[in-house]
Design a protein around this motif. Sequence first.
Motif, PDB file in Angstrom:
ATOM      1  N   ILE A  49     -31.800 -62.349   9.714  1.00  0.00           N
ATOM      2  CA  ILE A  49     -31.378 -61.620   8.737  1.00  0.00           C
ATOM      3  C   ILE A  49     -30.090 -61.736   7.946  1.00  0.00           C
ATOM      4  O   ILE A  49     -29.657 -62.095   6.610  1.00  0.00           O
ATOM      5  CB  ILE A  49     -31.503 -60.112   8.792  1.00  0.00           C
ATOM      6  N   ALA A  50     -29.169 -62.099   9.148  1.00  0.00           N
ATOM      7  CA  ALA A  50     -27.674 -62.479   8.747  1.00  0.00           C
ATOM      8  C   ALA A  50     -27.568 -63.792   8.040  1.00  0.00           C
ATOM      9  O   ALA A  50     -26.562 -64.185   7.324  1.00  0.00           O
ATOM     10  CB  ALA A  50     -26.625 -62.134   9.816  1.00  0.00           C
ATOM     11  N   ALA A  73     -32.821 -71.713   2.793  1.00  0.00           N
ATOM     12  CA  ALA A  73     -32.076 -70.592   3.182  1.00  0.00           C
ATOM     13  C   ALA A  73     -30.607 -70.413   2.779  1.00  0.00           C
ATOM     14  O   ALA A  73     -30.119 -71.473   2.595  1.00  0.00           O
ATOM     15  CB  ALA A  73     -32.240 -70.647   4.800  1.00  0.00           C
ATOM     16  N   LEU A  74     -30.377 -69.430   2.238  1.00  0.00           N
ATOM     17  CA  LEU A  74     -28.851 -69.126   1.728  1.00  0.00           C
ATOM     18  C   LEU A  74     -28.091 -68.916   3.091  1.00  0.00           C
ATOM     19  O   LEU A  74     -28.280 -68.245   4.173  1.00  0.00           O
ATOM     20  CB  LEU A  74     -28.755 -67.697   0.983  1.00  0.00           C
ATOM     21  N   PRO A  75     -26.801 -69.577   2.903  1.00  0.00           N
ATOM     22  CA  PRO A  75     -26.082 -69.541   4.090  1.00  0.00           C
ATOM     23  C   PRO A  75     -25.218 -68.238   4.105  1.00  0.00           C
ATOM     24  O   PRO A  75     -25.034 -67.665   3.149  1.00  0.00           O
ATOM     25  CB  PRO A  75     -25.113 -70.647   3.882  1.00  0.00           C
TER      26      PRO A  75
ATOM     27  N   VAL B 395     -18.533 -63.599  11.940  1.00  0.00           N
ATOM     28  CA  VAL B 395     -18.335 -62.542  11.348  1.00  0.00           C
ATOM     29  C   VAL B 395     -17.474 -62.981   9.825  1.00  0.00           C
ATOM     30  O   VAL B 395     -18.067 -62.113   8.725  1.00  0.00           O
ATOM     31  CB  VAL B 395     -17.216 -61.664  11.937  1.00  0.00           C
ATOM     32  N   ALA B 396     -16.631 -64.058   9.878  1.00  0.00           N
ATOM     33  CA  ALA B 396     -15.969 -64.321   8.508  1.00  0.00           C
ATOM     34  C   ALA B 396     -17.007 -64.997   7.645  1.00  0.00           C
ATOM     35  O   ALA B 396     -16.812 -64.474   6.423  1.00  0.00           O
ATOM     36  CB  ALA B 396     -15.159 -65.652   8.846  1.00  0.00           C
ATOM     37  N   HIS B 397     -18.214 -65.523   8.109  1.00  0.00           N
ATOM     38  CA  HIS B 397     -19.158 -65.982   7.229  1.00  0.00           C
ATOM     39  C   HIS B 397     -19.877 -64.891   6.566  1.00  0.00           C
ATOM     40  O   HIS B 397     -20.219 -64.729   5.273  1.00  0.00           O
ATOM     41  CB  HIS B 397     -20.136 -66.831   7.893  1.00  0.00           C
ATOM     42  N   SER B 398     -20.405 -63.915   7.330  1.00  0.00           N
ATOM     43  CA  SER B 398     -21.081 -62.764   6.922  1.00  0.00           C
ATOM     44  C   SER B 398     -20.087 -62.203   5.742  1.00  0.00           C
ATOM     45  O   SER B 398     -20.651 -61.440   5.138  1.00  0.00           O
ATOM     46  CB  SER B 398     -21.451 -61.869   8.176  1.00  0.00           C
ATOM     47  N   LEU B 399     -18.673 -62.073   5.839  1.00  0.00           N
ATOM     48  CA  LEU B 399     -17.912 -61.403   4.769  1.00  0.00           C
ATOM     49  C   LEU B 399     -17.676 -62.451   3.819  1.00  0.00           C
ATOM     50  O   LEU B 399     -16.714 -62.138   2.914  1.00  0.00           O
ATOM     51  CB  LEU B 399     -16.594 -61.049   5.488  1.00  0.00           C
ATOM     52  N   GLY B 400     -18.480 -63.336   3.552  1.00  0.00           N
ATOM     53  CA  GLY B 400     -18.582 -64.234   2.387  1.00  0.00           C
ATOM     54  C   GLY B 400     -17.264 -65.479   2.493  1.00  0.00           C
ATOM     55  O   GLY B 400     -17.197 -65.839   1.407  1.00  0.00           O
TER      56      GLY B 400
END
Lengths: 341, 496
Positions: A49-50, A73-75, B395-400
Amino acid sequence: MTRLELRGVSKSFTDVRAVAAVDLTVPHDSVTAVLGPSGCGKTTLLRLIAGFVVPEAGTIRFGDVVVAGDGRALPPQQRKVGYVPQEGALFPHLDVAANIAFGLPRSQRRSARVGEVLDLVELPAAFGSRYPHQLSGGQQQRVALARALAPEPSVVLLDEPFSSLDASLRASTGRAVLRALRVAHATAVLVTHDQDEALSLADQVAVMREGKVVQAATPREIYRSPVDAGVARFVGGAAMLPAAVRAGVASTALGELPVAGDVGDGAAEVLVRPEQVLIGAGAATVKARVDEVAYYGHDASVTLTVLPDGPVVVARAGGLDVPEVGATVTVSVAGPVVVFP
Amino acid sequence: MGALALVPLGFVVVYTALIGPGDAWDLVARPRVGELLGNTVTLVVGCTATCTALGVGCAWLVERTDVPLSRVWHGLLVAPLAVPAFVNSYSWASLVPGIHGFTGALVVITLSYYPLVYLPVVAVLRGLDPALEEAAYSLGHSRARTFARVVLPQLRPAVLGGCLLVSLHLLAEFGALQMLQFPTFTTAIYDQYGSTFNGEAANMLASVLVLLCMLILLAELRLRGRRRYARVARGAARPVEIIRLGGGRGPLTLVLAAVVALAVGLPAYSLVHWLRVGSSTEFPVGELAAAAGTSLGLGAAAAAATVVLAMPAAWLAVRYPGLTSNLVERSTYVANALPGIVVALALVTVSIRAVQPIYQTYVLLLLAYAIMFLPRAVVSVRAALEQAPVLLDEVAHSLGVGSLATVRRVTLPIIAPGIGAGAALVFLAVSTELTATLMLAPIDTTTLATRFWAESSSVAYGAAAPYALLMVLISIPAAVLLGRHASLSSPWEAPR
C-alpha cells in the motif's frame, strides 16, 4: 481523506507467496487493523500500500486514483501516505519540530502546522525543540504519527507501532494514537499481531493467514462469529466441543446449548468462549473438576475438566469468588454458541 | 577500487613468480635474511608481549579499580598516540645515547604502541555486563577465578585485535627502528632501495615481509575463531563494581605514573630541551611554514581522495551485504596490513614500467596514501552508514521526498560526522607519514616528516625539534578522537 481499496493484490518473494489475491476495502475516515501471526504477510501488505513494494497482480486504489495496478505503480513519494514504522524511525539528526515539518513544502515548514499536529497527538508544543534520543518510546511513536499526519496524507499506515513499547504504555499510547487519527479523519491501516490491540482500537479487523485475508469484519463480528476455528482461536480464548446438532440445539458435554444462526442438523463442533462458561450458576448440573487457576485480581482464568473425563474448558471467573484447585464445581454455558459443521 | 588496493600484493606475487623459484630462493636463503628474520620475529614477539601486559594492566587499573584520578590517567595513557614512533625514538636516542639495538627498540616501541592494546581493552571493560560476573559469584566462583574464567575470555578479541595492530605497525615501522639501529625487513628494504635503486634484493625482501604480514593476519583469524562475545540483554548495563586496591593503591598508582613519565614525560622533556637548544642557534620560520603547508596540503588531498574512494565500498558493504561487497571491503584490509614501504616499492616499480608519467608526481604519492589509509576511512564511513538505515529512506519517501532530496536531507546529515572522523584520521596519519613519503615524494618536496628525518639523521637534534613539535601538535586531535572512540583504531574491529 479517501477510501482505500485493494482488489486481487498478490506478491511473491523468490519461493514464498507473501500476499495472495487480497481483497480489502478500508472506508473513508476509519481504522482497519490487519491482524495475523508473524510471517502471515501483513507487513508486506502494508508495504504494498505504501509503495515500497510493487504488486505482481491486482490493483490498489486511493479513492478514484489507481496507485498500483495495470502494469504501473506510483512511487511512494507521489502517493501521499503517512507511514509510521515499528520503532518510530525518527530522523536522529533533526529535532521534533524539524521531523514533523520534514514532509511539508518549504513554505509551510515554519507555519503553525507543526504545533497543530503536536497538539493532535497530545504532546506539549515545547517538545518541538527536543531531539529523538530525549524522548521515551511512547513519545517517539506519537511524534512519528505527528510527522506522518502533518502533510495531510490520503492514507495512514501503521506497522506494529506499539510492539516495542512495554505493556502499560502500549494501551495508553494506542488510545492516544487512535484519538489523533479520528480527529484528523484519517483513513488508516494498523498492522498488528496483538488481538487485544486490534479488537479494541479498530473499526474493522482483517484477519490474515498465509497471505490471505480470511475474514474482514467489525471487531464484534470477528469475535462472536468467526468464519472458522482458526480465526476463533486466534482472536481469543476458545474451547471447541464436539456436538450433535438437531433443530437448532447442540448436544454437548456441557449440556443442550442453543445454536446461533441457521445451521443444518448433524455432527459439528461448537465454539465456547471462556466468558460463556459460568461456574456454580443457577440450576447447573454438569460437574467439573478445577485443574488450574490463574488469578489476576480483577478476574481469574479457571481451567476445568468436565467430569468424568473431559473435555477441558476454560472459564473466566470474577475475582471475588474463585474456586480452589481440586474442587468439584457445577458449570453451565450462557447464551447461544457458534457452530462449525 | 578494490583492485587498486590489491596492486601492492599483486606486485609482490607477480614479481616472485617472474623471478622464478630458484633465483628467489637464492635471494632469500642468505645469512643476512636469516638475521633480519630473527630480529623481526623476536621484536614482534617481545613487543606484543610487553604491549599486552602494559595495555591490559593499565586498562584494568584505570577502568576497574579505585586508583585516584582515573580520568586523568586515561587521557595521559592515550597521549602517546599523538607522538609518532619515530619522534619518540628521536627523543630517546637524543637523550639516552646508549639506547639502541634490541633493548632500545623494545623499550621505545612498547612505549609508543601499547595504547593500541590499551584502547580496545578499555572499550571492552567499559561494555562488560556486571551481571555476568555476578552470575559467576553466585555460582560459587572466587574473584580471581571469575576474572580468569569470565572477564579474560571476553577481553580476548580486543587483546588479539590490539596485538594484530602492534605486529602490523611494527612490521611497517621504519623511522623508529632505523634511528635505534635495529635492522628489520623494513629498514633493510629501505637501505637496499637506497643503494641499488629498484633492485631485486629489495623486492624479494618485500615478498618475505608481505608473507609475514599475511601469516600474522591468518594467525589472528585462527586465534579469534568464529566466536562472538556480545551482551545478550538489551537496555542500559549497570555500572561495574569498582575493586578496592587497599594497600596496593599507592604502589600501583606509582606504576601508572612511571609508565606515563616514560611514555609521555620523557618525549615532552626531550622536545622542550631540544627546542631550547635549537632556538638558540636558529629558528627557520619560513622553511617550517613551507614544510607544514606541504604536510597539511597532502593530508587534506589524501583525506578527500580516500573518503571518496571509501564511500562506494562502505555503501556496498552496508546496503547490499553479500560476497562481492565483502570481498571489496576485505581487499582494502589486506592493503592495510601491507607496510607502507611495500606499497611504495610496488608503486615505484609499477609506475616506472606501466605509467611512467605519474612517477615522481603527487598523483603517485596520493595513490600510495589512499591505498595505505583506505581501511581507516572505510571503517568510519561504514559505521556512519549503519546509522542511516533504509527505513529512514522509506519514511522520507512516504513523506513525499524524492531520492536525491532524501540523500541531501537525511543520509548525508546523518553520516557527515562519521565521514568527518574518517577524513580527520586519514588527514592526520598522512600529515606525519614518513616511509612512503621519503620514497615517493617528488624531488624537492619537503614535509614535516621528511625534513625532521633529514635533520635528525644528521644528528641535528635541535634543528629537528620544531618539526617534531609541529607533528605532535597536528596528531593531538587524532589521539583525542581515538581515545573517545576506541573502535576507530582498528579496521579489524568491524564485523567480518
